[in-house]
Structure formats: structure tokens, C-alpha cells
Design an enzyme around this catalytic site. Sequence first.
Site, mmCIF file in Angstrom:
data_model
loop_
_atom_site.group_PDB
_atom_site.id
_atom_site.type_symbol
_atom_site.label_atom_id
_atom_site.label_comp_id
_atom_site.label_asym_id
_atom_site.label_seq_id
_atom_site.Cartn_x
_atom_site.Cartn_y
_atom_site.Cartn_z
ATOM 1 N N GLY A 1 8.918 -14.315 -30.168
ATOM 2 C CA GLY A 1 8.041 -15.473 -30.013
ATOM 3 C C GLY A 1 8.144 -16.324 -31.259
ATOM 4 O O GLY A 1 8.164 -15.793 -32.376
ATOM 5 N N LYS B 1 -18.582 -11.892 -26.283
ATOM 6 C CA LYS B 1 -17.548 -12.605 -25.542
ATOM 7 C C LYS B 1 -18.161 -13.230 -24.303
ATOM 8 O O LYS B 1 -19.162 -12.718 -23.768
ATOM 9 C CB LYS B 1 -16.442 -11.626 -25.119
ATOM 10 C CG LYS B 1 -15.131 -12.295 -24.773
ATOM 11 C CD LYS B 1 -14.297 -12.611 -25.994
ATOM 12 C CE LYS B 1 -13.018 -13.332 -25.642
ATOM 13 N NZ LYS B 1 -12.168 -13.562 -26.804
ATOM 14 N N TYR C 1 6.196 -19.302 -36.078
ATOM 15 C CA TYR C 1 7.108 -20.233 -36.770
ATOM 16 C C TYR C 1 6.793 -20.336 -38.266
ATOM 17 O O TYR C 1 7.677 -20.128 -39.106
ATOM 18 C CB TYR C 1 7.151 -21.606 -36.087
ATOM 19 C CG TYR C 1 8.507 -22.231 -36.285
ATOM 20 C CD1 TYR C 1 9.547 -21.956 -35.403
ATOM 21 C CD2 TYR C 1 8.776 -22.999 -37.409
ATOM 22 C CE1 TYR C 1 10.829 -22.471 -35.625
ATOM 23 C CE2 TYR C 1 10.038 -23.516 -37.634
ATOM 24 C CZ TYR C 1 11.051 -23.252 -36.734
ATOM 25 O OH TYR C 1 12.328 -23.749 -36.958
ATOM 26 N N GLY D 1 6.095 -19.263 -31.751
ATOM 27 C CA GLY D 1 5.043 -20.239 -31.475
ATOM 28 C C GLY D 1 4.279 -20.645 -32.716
ATOM 29 O O GLY D 1 4.788 -20.593 -33.845
ATOM 30 N N ASN D 2 3.034 -21.037 -32.516
ATOM 31 C CA ASN D 2 2.211 -21.583 -33.602
ATOM 32 C C ASN D 2 2.047 -20.621 -34.771
ATOM 33 O O ASN D 2 1.966 -21.055 -35.916
ATOM 34 C CB ASN D 2 0.824 -21.943 -33.060
ATOM 35 C CG ASN D 2 0.892 -23.153 -32.165
ATOM 36 O OD1 ASN D 2 1.720 -24.043 -32.373
ATOM 37 N ND2 ASN D 2 0.047 -23.189 -31.155
ATOM 38 N N VAL D 3 1.978 -19.326 -34.474
ATOM 39 C CA VAL D 3 1.821 -18.347 -35.559
ATOM 40 C C VAL D 3 3.180 -17.967 -36.132
ATOM 41 O O VAL D 3 3.387 -17.961 -37.347
ATOM 42 C CB VAL D 3 1.107 -17.067 -35.065
ATOM 43 C CG1 VAL D 3 1.039 -16.028 -36.176
ATOM 44 C CG2 VAL D 3 -0.289 -17.387 -34.548
HETATM 45 P P1 NAD Z 1 2.030 -19.655 -28.851
HETATM 46 O O1 NAD Z 1 1.733 -19.848 -27.409
HETATM 47 O O2 NAD Z 1 2.030 -20.862 -29.765
HETATM 48 O O3 NAD Z 1 3.442 -18.920 -29.045
HETATM 49 C C1 NAD Z 1 3.879 -17.880 -28.243
HETATM 50 C C2 NAD Z 1 5.391 -18.004 -28.157
HETATM 51 O O4 NAD Z 1 5.898 -16.846 -27.502
HETATM 52 C C3 NAD Z 1 5.838 -19.216 -27.352
HETATM 53 O O5 NAD Z 1 6.808 -19.947 -28.094
HETATM 54 C C4 NAD Z 1 6.438 -18.594 -26.086
HETATM 55 O O6 NAD Z 1 7.522 -19.354 -25.567
HETATM 56 C C5 NAD Z 1 6.909 -17.248 -26.609
HETATM 57 N N1 NAD Z 1 7.018 -16.213 -25.576
HETATM 58 C C6 NAD Z 1 6.164 -15.907 -24.585
HETATM 59 N N2 NAD Z 1 6.622 -14.872 -23.856
HETATM 60 C C7 NAD Z 1 7.801 -14.520 -24.420
HETATM 61 C C8 NAD Z 1 8.771 -13.514 -24.126
HETATM 62 N N3 NAD Z 1 8.614 -12.670 -23.123
HETATM 63 N N4 NAD Z 1 9.849 -13.438 -24.908
HETATM 64 C C9 NAD Z 1 10.036 -14.282 -25.943
HETATM 65 N N5 NAD Z 1 9.151 -15.254 -26.269
HETATM 66 C C10 NAD Z 1 8.060 -15.379 -25.511
HETATM 67 O O7 NAD Z 1 0.979 -18.575 -29.358
HETATM 68 P P2 NAD Z 1 0.501 -18.295 -30.838
HETATM 69 O O8 NAD Z 1 -0.722 -19.086 -31.103
HETATM 70 O O9 NAD Z 1 1.668 -18.381 -31.762
HETATM 71 O O10 NAD Z 1 0.036 -16.769 -30.704
HETATM 72 C C11 NAD Z 1 0.996 -15.738 -30.608
HETATM 73 C C12 NAD Z 1 0.290 -14.433 -30.283
HETATM 74 O O11 NAD Z 1 -0.650 -14.134 -31.307
HETATM 75 C C13 NAD Z 1 -0.517 -14.469 -28.977
HETATM 76 O O12 NAD Z 1 -0.445 -13.208 -28.381
HETATM 77 C C14 NAD Z 1 -1.945 -14.732 -29.449
HETATM 78 O O13 NAD Z 1 -2.895 -14.194 -28.558
HETATM 79 C C15 NAD Z 1 -1.961 -13.979 -30.764
HETATM 80 N N6 NAD Z 1 -2.915 -14.522 -31.719
HETATM 81 C C16 NAD Z 1 -2.864 -15.824 -32.068
HETATM 82 C C17 NAD Z 1 -3.779 -16.326 -32.987
HETATM 83 C C18 NAD Z 1 -3.753 -17.791 -33.413
HETATM 84 O O14 NAD Z 1 -4.407 -18.136 -34.402
HETATM 85 N N7 NAD Z 1 -3.009 -18.642 -32.725
HETATM 86 C C19 NAD Z 1 -4.748 -15.484 -33.549
HETATM 87 C C20 NAD Z 1 -4.749 -14.121 -33.188
HETATM 88 C C21 NAD Z 1 -3.823 -13.644 -32.270
#
Ligand code: NAD
Length: 368
Positions: free
Chosen positions: A193, A88, A199, A195-197
Site C-alpha cells: 500500500g 464508537k 507514502y 497511500g496517505n500513510v
Molecule cells: P489509503 O486509502 O490512503 O491507502 C491505502 C493504499 O493501499 C491505497 O493506495 C490502495 O490502493 C492500497 N491497497 C489497497 N488494497 C491493496 C492491496 N490488496 N494490495 C496493494 N495495495 C492495496 O489509506 P491510509 O490512510 O494510508 O491508511 C492505510 C491503512 O492504515 C488503513 O488500513 C487504515 O485503516 C490504517 N490507518 C490509517 C490511519 C491514518 O491516519 N490514515 C490511522 C490508523 C490506521
Amino acid sequence: MALDISYPDLSDHPSFDNHEMVLCAQDSDIDFKVYIALHNTGHGPGRGGCRYWSGYADDMAAQRDVLRLSRGMTFKNTLANLPYGGGKTVIVGTPGTRAPTPEIMRALGHALNALDGRYETGEDVGTCTSDFVIAGEVTEHVRVRAVARAGVQDLPGGPALYTAHGIYVGMKAAVAHKLGQNDMTGVRVAVKGLGNVAYPLCQFLHADGAHLVVTDLDQEKVSRAVAEFGAQAVSPDEIIAQDVDVYSPCALGGDINDESMDSIKAKIIAGAANNQLALRRHAQDLHERGILYAPDYAINAGGVINVVSVGQSHEQVMAQVLNIGTTLEQVFARSDAEDKNTSIVADTIVMERLAEAENVSADLDEAC
Ligand code: NAD
């Protein structure tokens, strides 16, 4: 001042765990300081993202982050059967800034060159793809996450779709194990949540017949999920206590803590967020309550699998992502057989694989 590279001995740091090495590079002229930690490269060269963070209280805090996060990458890469070790990068950001300058990214590139390919990095919190295009002007040891694969970029979530698939297959493995059901028909899932994952995850679950309860700070996303999936909307404060089969934390970490523990009614916890447990002992609390926890670093490995699979087809990446379900089945079965919590079991599997890799390299050394 030219770039000053040193290899500090952090073996007395509380977060040190037999790390192979730590590099520190500084250039005060451009306000640059970075720590790069290689935890374990027994399975292959280190892989792990580069964080830019200006909020570290002191040097110890930055060192803590790089030591803990690099160790975490060893565990994630090893459990996902990736041929990579853990590493890291943490750039100690200039106070008041949120992103690195081009000079800082080039200086990082030079620091990476000092590791001679033992480690490669890419975007993480506070850095983005374009930063690594800049670092790439002076080093080969950066990865740009935008791995375009036919069709995938156009789908909701883009590359996060691989993470979503991993969560989906992992959740199905948990449902099969705990509820004895091989599909998601009628299974009630609370998703925090959207978000990207989460949905695309909700899309898969809805298509598979699950009932969704959802929340997000962004009301637009909530309204969309209600309209598209017939989801029930609740407030962020209420989501963890829903009377559902599965709780899926997909926002930020730390949801499972002393305060929330007693309110959890779900029989399964399976979500994307990193560091879902506030403390390691919460894995044992869940185990004793009969709640099946899919360890976060096991179930959310779809993202890292995608990032390191440059040059592979969508089908090849998906085949690896589907293995997340198989890995979790092994973790759950062993947790039952040994009456140990799933976090300990996942960690034990990693330690066994690392020990095996060490033995193989010791054998090879002898053969040479
Ligand atoms: P993202 O930022 O696209 O989505 C996160 C969502 O959570 C957002 O819509 C945000 O508004 C919502 N949110 C934040 N705080 C909140 C709360 N207190 N209550 C309700 N909603 C809340 O992130 P992502 O890419 O979807 O990732 C989601 C999680 O998964 C993160 O913790 C990330 O570290 C982890 N993760 C993501 C990936 C990836 O490929 N994107 C891979 C491994 C782990």
C-alpha cells in the site's frame, strides 16, 4: 416518528466485554438507526469515530461492530497514554447507500446530546468531515478531523503524516530491538500500500537509507515510488513473501493469516493497517517463529493522537507521537522477559492501566 432513544442490554452478545453502556437511537421516518457504545471511560470521556455502513446482515452484526470497535478504542487510547476512554458509533445505513443524509447526521447529533459529553465522535469509514459540520448544528459533541497545523496540511498525506511518523519511530524501535541497529541504513522494508500513510513513511525510510520493496493496486503510486525512492516494485500477491527485514502492511487488515504465515521471511512486522492479524492466535504463531510483531493498535496510534489533540501545536502532537517508539520498546522488552507474544503484552499493559485508573477513582470516591 420522533427520535426514540433506548439503552439495550447487550450483555449476552458474544462481543460484549463489560461495556459501560450502549445507546440505540431510531427514527423510522428518516430511516435512521444508530448504536453508540461506550466501553470504558476510566481514563476519560470516550473517543472513537462514527462508521456508516449499509452492509450489515442483521442487527447482531451491527452490534458486534460497535462492541468490538469501541473496545478497540479503549485499548488504543489507553496504550497511547491519551486521557480518553473507548467509544464508537455505528450508523446502520439504508441499504444501497454509502453515506448518511443531513437528516441522519442531525439525528445522530441529538442522540449524542443524550450522552451529555461522556463521548465525542468524528469521521470514520463511510462518514466525512462535512457530515460532522452538519451534526455540529445540533450538538457540541463532534470533532472535525481537519486540524490545521502550520505546514502539516501541505505535506504529502496531510494529517496522516502523524500516523506515518508513528509507524516510522515504531519500526525503528523494532529494528533496534531485533536487529540491534539504531538507524535504517541498509534495512530492507517491504511496504504494502502506498497511500496517505505509507507514502510519507517511504519518504522517511528512504531518507534514512532503507531499501524499499513496494506494491499498490494503483500503478501510478508504484511508479512514483520507484522513481522517487529507487524502490523495487512487486505485485500485491508477492509482497508479503519478500526476503526483507521488515514487512509493513499499510493497505487493509487481515494480511497475517493461516495462508500467509509460512511465507513470511521478514523478521519484523510493523505497519499502519488496522487488524493486521486475521485471528488473535496469529500473534502467538509469529512469536514462536521469532518474528517481532509491533501490535497494530500501538504503532498506528499517531492518527488518533492527532485527532484528539485539538488546540495543541505540531510540536506537542509530535512529542506524543514519538512516545509510540518508547511504548513499543517496553512491549518488546516485556515480551522477551516473559516469553509472551507482543499482542498479549500490549493488552496486559492496557488492562493494568485500566485497573490502576479504577483503583484511583475508587480511592477518590472513598475520600469524598
Ligand atoms: P489509503 O486509502 O490512503 O491507502 C491505502 C493504499 O493501499 C491505497 O493506495 C490502495 O490502493 C492500497 N491497497 C489497497 N488494497 C491493496 C492491496 N490488496 N494490495 C496493494 N495495495 C492495496 O489509506 P491510509 O490512510 O494510508 O491508511 C492505510 C491503512 O492504515 C488503513 O488500513 C487504515 O485503516 C490504517 N490507518 C490509517 C490511519 C491514518 O491516519 N490514515 C490511522 C490508523 C490506521
